[in-house]
Design a protein around this motif. Structure first.
Motif, PDB file in Angstrom:
ATOM      1  N   PHE A  71       0.613   0.260  55.333  1.00  0.00           N
ATOM      2  CA  PHE A  71      -0.580  -0.454  54.877  1.00  0.00           C
ATOM      3  C   PHE A  71      -0.294  -1.946  55.013  1.00  0.00           C
ATOM      4  CE2 PHE A  71      -2.966  -2.573  51.456  1.00  0.00           C
ATOM      5  CZ  PHE A  71      -4.247  -2.224  51.850  1.00  0.00           C
ATOM      6  N   ASN A  72      -0.832  -2.558  56.059  1.00  0.00           N
ATOM      7  CA  ASN A  72      -0.607  -3.988  56.341  1.00  0.00           C
ATOM      8  C   ASN A  72       0.868  -4.344  56.492  1.00  0.00           C
ATOM      9  OD1 ASN A  72      -3.353  -4.643  56.383  1.00  0.00           O
ATOM     10  ND2 ASN A  72      -3.394  -4.839  54.151  1.00  0.00           N
ATOM     11  N   GLY A  73       1.660  -3.407  57.043  1.00  0.00           N
ATOM     12  CA  GLY A  73       3.050  -3.713  57.366  1.00  0.00           C
ATOM     13  C   GLY A  73       4.090  -3.152  56.431  1.00  0.00           C
ATOM     14  N   TYR A  74       3.695  -2.429  55.385  1.00  0.00           N
ATOM     15  CA  TYR A  74       4.718  -1.851  54.502  1.00  0.00           C
ATOM     16  C   TYR A  74       4.197  -0.597  53.812  1.00  0.00           C
ATOM     17  CZ  TYR A  74       2.312  -3.655  50.361  1.00  0.00           C
ATOM     18  OH  TYR A  74       1.394  -3.893  49.379  1.00  0.00           O
ATOM     19  N   ILE A  75       5.133   0.174  53.276  1.00  0.00           N
ATOM     20  CA  ILE A  75       4.838   1.327  52.423  1.00  0.00           C
ATOM     21  C   ILE A  75       5.822   1.279  51.261  1.00  0.00           C
ATOM     22  CG2 ILE A  75       3.993   2.777  54.312  1.00  0.00           C
ATOM     23  CD1 ILE A  75       6.701   4.283  54.121  1.00  0.00           C
ATOM     24  N   VAL A  76       5.498   1.960  50.171  1.00  0.00           N
ATOM     25  CA  VAL A  76       6.432   2.124  49.060  1.00  0.00           C
ATOM     26  C   VAL A  76       6.697   3.614  48.907  1.00  0.00           C
ATOM     27  CG1 VAL A  76       6.831   1.843  46.582  1.00  0.00           C
ATOM     28  CG2 VAL A  76       5.707   0.022  47.890  1.00  0.00           C
ATOM     29  N   VAL A  77       7.959   3.975  48.969  1.00  0.00           N
ATOM     30  CA  VAL A  77       8.383   5.355  48.765  1.00  0.00           C
ATOM     31  C   VAL A  77       8.790   5.459  47.304  1.00  0.00           C
ATOM     32  CG1 VAL A  77       9.932   7.166  49.556  1.00  0.00           C
ATOM     33  CG2 VAL A  77       9.174   5.416  51.151  1.00  0.00           C
ATOM     34  N   SER A  78       8.019   6.191  46.507  1.00  0.00           N
ATOM     35  CA  SER A  78       8.214   6.227  45.056  1.00  0.00           C
ATOM     36  C   SER A  78       9.454   7.000  44.645  1.00  0.00           C
ATOM     37  CB  SER A  78       7.004   6.876  44.385  1.00  0.00           C
ATOM     38  OG  SER A  78       5.841   6.129  44.651  1.00  0.00           O
ATOM     39  N   ASP A  79      10.061   6.549  43.553  1.00  0.00           N
ATOM     40  CA  ASP A  79      11.178   7.245  42.906  1.00  0.00           C
ATOM     41  C   ASP A  79      12.282   7.651  43.866  1.00  0.00           C
ATOM     42  OD1 ASP A  79       9.942   7.042  40.405  1.00  0.00           O
ATOM     43  OD2 ASP A  79       8.738   8.814  40.821  1.00  0.00           O
ATOM     44  N   ARG A  80      12.651   6.770  44.760  1.00  0.00           N
ATOM     45  CA  ARG A  80      13.659   7.125  45.743  1.00  0.00           C
ATOM     46  C   ARG A  80      14.472   5.897  46.122  1.00  0.00           C
ATOM     47  NH1 ARG A  80      10.430   9.769  49.301  1.00  0.00           N
ATOM     48  NH2 ARG A  80      10.719  11.480  47.899  1.00  0.00           N
ATOM     49  N   ALA A  81      15.793   6.049  46.094  1.00  0.00           N
ATOM     50  CA  ALA A  81      16.679   4.995  46.587  1.00  0.00           C
ATOM     51  C   ALA A  81      16.911   5.219  48.077  1.00  0.00           C
ATOM     52  CB  ALA A  81      18.006   5.025  45.846  1.00  0.00           C
ATOM     53  N   VAL A  82      16.933   4.165  48.840  1.00  0.00           N
ATOM     54  CA  VAL A  82      17.208   4.247  50.270  1.00  0.00           C
ATOM     55  C   VAL A  82      18.416   3.366  50.554  1.00  0.00           C
ATOM     56  CG1 VAL A  82      16.334   3.766  52.588  1.00  0.00           C
ATOM     57  CG2 VAL A  82      14.795   4.710  50.850  1.00  0.00           C
ATOM     58  N   ASP A  83      19.485   3.999  51.025  1.00  0.00           N
ATOM     59  CA  ASP A  83      20.712   3.270  51.327  1.00  0.00           C
ATOM     60  C   ASP A  83      20.834   2.916  52.800  1.00  0.00           C
ATOM     61  OD1 ASP A  83      21.801   3.349  48.655  1.00  0.00           O
ATOM     62  OD2 ASP A  83      22.121   5.480  48.981  1.00  0.00           O
ATOM     63  N   SER A  84      20.169   3.691  53.665  1.00  0.00           N
ATOM     64  CA  SER A  84      20.228   3.448  55.107  1.00  0.00           C
ATOM     65  C   SER A  84      18.869   3.715  55.733  1.00  0.00           C
ATOM     66  CB  SER A  84      21.243   4.379  55.778  1.00  0.00           C
ATOM     67  OG  SER A  84      22.535   4.180  55.305  1.00  0.00           O
ATOM     68  N   VAL A  85      18.559   2.955  56.757  1.00  0.00           N
ATOM     69  CA  VAL A  85      17.382   3.184  57.589  1.00  0.00           C
ATOM     70  C   VAL A  85      17.905   3.448  58.999  1.00  0.00           C
ATOM     71  CG1 VAL A  85      15.301   2.160  58.578  1.00  0.00           C
ATOM     72  CG2 VAL A  85      15.928   1.646  56.215  1.00  0.00           C
ATOM     73  N   LEU A  86      17.638   4.651  59.490  1.00  0.00           N
ATOM     74  CA  LEU A  86      18.081   5.025  60.836  1.00  0.00           C
ATOM     75  C   LEU A  86      16.866   5.163  61.737  1.00  0.00           C
ATOM     76  CD1 LEU A  86      20.603   7.846  59.863  1.00  0.00           C
ATOM     77  CD2 LEU A  86      21.069   5.410  60.192  1.00  0.00           C
ATOM     78  N   LEU A  87      16.998   4.743  62.974  1.00  0.00           N
ATOM     79  CA  LEU A  87      15.895   4.795  63.927  1.00  0.00           C
ATOM     80  C   LEU A  87      16.202   5.814  65.007  1.00  0.00           C
ATOM     81  CD1 LEU A  87      15.369   0.960  64.223  1.00  0.00           C
ATOM     82  CD2 LEU A  87      14.186   2.569  62.727  1.00  0.00           C
ATOM     83  N   GLU A  88      15.220   6.656  65.289  1.00  0.00           N
ATOM     84  CA  GLU A  88      15.381   7.664  66.330  1.00  0.00           C
ATOM     85  C   GLU A  88      14.836   7.146  67.650  1.00  0.00           C
ATOM     86  OE1 GLU A  88      14.794  11.785  65.231  1.00  0.00           O
ATOM     87  OE2 GLU A  88      14.544  11.142  63.149  1.00  0.00           O
ATOM     88  N   SER A  89      15.232   7.795  68.734  1.00  0.00           N
ATOM     89  CA  SER A  89      14.861   7.322  70.069  1.00  0.00           C
ATOM     90  C   SER A  89      13.354   7.303  70.294  1.00  0.00           C
ATOM     91  CB  SER A  89      15.542   8.180  71.138  1.00  0.00           C
ATOM     92  OG  SER A  89      15.187   9.546  70.971  1.00  0.00           O
ATOM     93  N   ASP A  90      12.590   8.132  69.571  1.00  0.00           N
ATOM     94  CA  ASP A  90      11.131   8.150  69.728  1.00  0.00           C
ATOM     95  C   ASP A  90      10.426   7.132  68.831  1.00  0.00           C
ATOM     96  OD1 ASP A  90      11.392   9.277  67.217  1.00  0.00           O
ATOM     97  OD2 ASP A  90      10.314  11.126  67.709  1.00  0.00           O
ATOM     98  N   GLY A  91      11.201   6.310  68.112  1.00  0.00           N
ATOM     99  CA  GLY A  91      10.626   5.291  67.235  1.00  0.00           C
ATOM    100  C   GLY A  91      10.425   5.757  65.805  1.00  0.00           C
ATOM    101  N   SER A  92      10.647   7.049  65.533  1.00  0.00           N
ATOM    102  CA  SER A  92      10.506   7.538  64.159  1.00  0.00           C
ATOM    103  C   SER A  92      11.675   7.028  63.309  1.00  0.00           C
ATOM    104  CB  SER A  92      10.402   9.060  64.116  1.00  0.00           C
ATOM    105  OG  SER A  92      11.558   9.658  64.647  1.00  0.00           O
ATOM    106  N   ILE A  93      11.515   7.150  61.995  1.00  0.00           N
ATOM    107  CA  ILE A  93      12.420   6.488  61.050  1.00  0.00           C
ATOM    108  C   ILE A  93      12.976   7.513  60.076  1.00  0.00           C
ATOM    109  CG2 ILE A  93      12.522   4.727  59.232  1.00  0.00           C
ATOM    110  CD1 ILE A  93       9.863   3.634  60.728  1.00  0.00           C
ATOM    111  N   MET A  94      14.297   7.479  59.857  1.00  0.00           N
ATOM    112  CA  MET A  94      14.952   8.340  58.886  1.00  0.00           C
ATOM    113  C   MET A  94      15.448   7.467  57.744  1.00  0.00           C
ATOM    114  SD  MET A  94      15.801  11.466  58.234  1.00  0.00           S
ATOM    115  CE  MET A  94      15.533  12.137  59.866  1.00  0.00           C
ATOM    116  N   LEU A  95      14.983   7.772  56.535  1.00  0.00           N
ATOM    117  CA  LEU A  95      15.444   7.085  55.329  1.00  0.00           C
ATOM    118  C   LEU A  95      16.526   7.954  54.695  1.00  0.00           C
ATOM    119  CD1 LEU A  95      11.952   6.146  53.836  1.00  0.00           C
ATOM    120  CD2 LEU A  95      13.357   4.824  55.442  1.00  0.00           C
ATOM    121  N   VAL A  96      17.652   7.337  54.340  1.00  0.00           N
ATOM    122  CA  VAL A  96      18.792   8.088  53.812  1.00  0.00           C
ATOM    123  C   VAL A  96      19.182   7.532  52.457  1.00  0.00           C
ATOM    124  CG1 VAL A  96      21.159   8.842  54.261  1.00  0.00           C
ATOM    125  CG2 VAL A  96      19.610   8.420  56.179  1.00  0.00           C
ATOM    126  N   GLY A  97      19.317   8.393  51.479  1.00  0.00           N
ATOM    127  CA  GLY A  97      19.752   8.035  50.123  1.00  0.00           C
ATOM    128  C   GLY A  97      20.254   9.284  49.444  1.00  0.00           C
TER     129      GLY A  97
END
Length: 186
Positions: A45-71
């Motif tokens: 939404f206008n450049g960001y999202i909020v993922v509720s109740d979740r810690a994210v320690d790493s952001v990994l990017l896949e070859s197709d542009g998708s995103i893996m959040l790790v915590g």
């Protein structure tokens, strides 16, 4: 409530778009930025999202542009920041990990390698297939004494994983922090 890791994490996609994650009071804010630093209007939404109740320690990017959040779990987002409900098999877009992730990386075949520890079983490295299912063929199958076991895992026998990198043959290389004369060495 999510655990504050203290510092934002970021990754840069091959298109030079920047994906950043930072702790906020109600979860983790994931931000998509254009190469010039402006919010990406095609992300969330206008450049960001909020993922509720979740810690994210790493952001990994896949070859197709998708995103893996790790915590404490793996959360898969499409390239525009929406939850990928096909990931994980229960239409949630996420997979619970057996403990907190210390390090993670995506292999060239899009399998996800994660080093986790729950504080009781000791650190393990697990690999997940690109759809979020556990790769049961990964690891030695050996279990430390007294452990009930985690399927598809390689045990690190007390060492603390600090980083995971993927070498040019697609193998996971695990960096360990070990106690040396009262301090830690990596």
């Amino acid at each position: 409530a999510p655990q504050d890791t203290g510092a934002p994490t970021l990754s840069i996609q091959s298109s030079s778009r920047i994906i950043s994650a930072e702790s906020v009071p109600d979860g983790t804010r994931i931000v998509g930025l254009l190469p010039n630093g402006a919010f990406d209007p095609k992300f969330g939404f206008n450049g960001y999202i909020v993922v509720s109740d979740r810690a994210v320690d790493s952001v990994l990017l896949e070859s197709d542009g998708s995103i893996m959040l790790v915590g404490n779990d793996l959360t898969h987002l499409t390239s525009n920041g929406t939850l990928d409900t096909s990931f994980g098999g229960e239409e949630t877009g996420e997979v619970a990990l057996p403990g907190r992730a210390y390090a993670a990386a995506i292999q060239t075949d899009n399998r996800i390698v994660v080093a986790v520890s729950d504080g009781s079983m000791g650190p393990v490295v697990q690999r997940y297939n690109s759809d979020g299912t556990i790769d049961y063929g990964y690891g030695s199958g050996a279990l430390p004494l007294g452990a009930t076991g985690v399927f598809g895992a390689a045990y690190l026998y007390g060492e603390t994983p600090g980083a995971i990198a993927i070498d040019n043959m697609g193998r996971a290389v695990i960096g360990l922090a070990v106690d040396v004369a009262g301090g830690q060495a990596f």
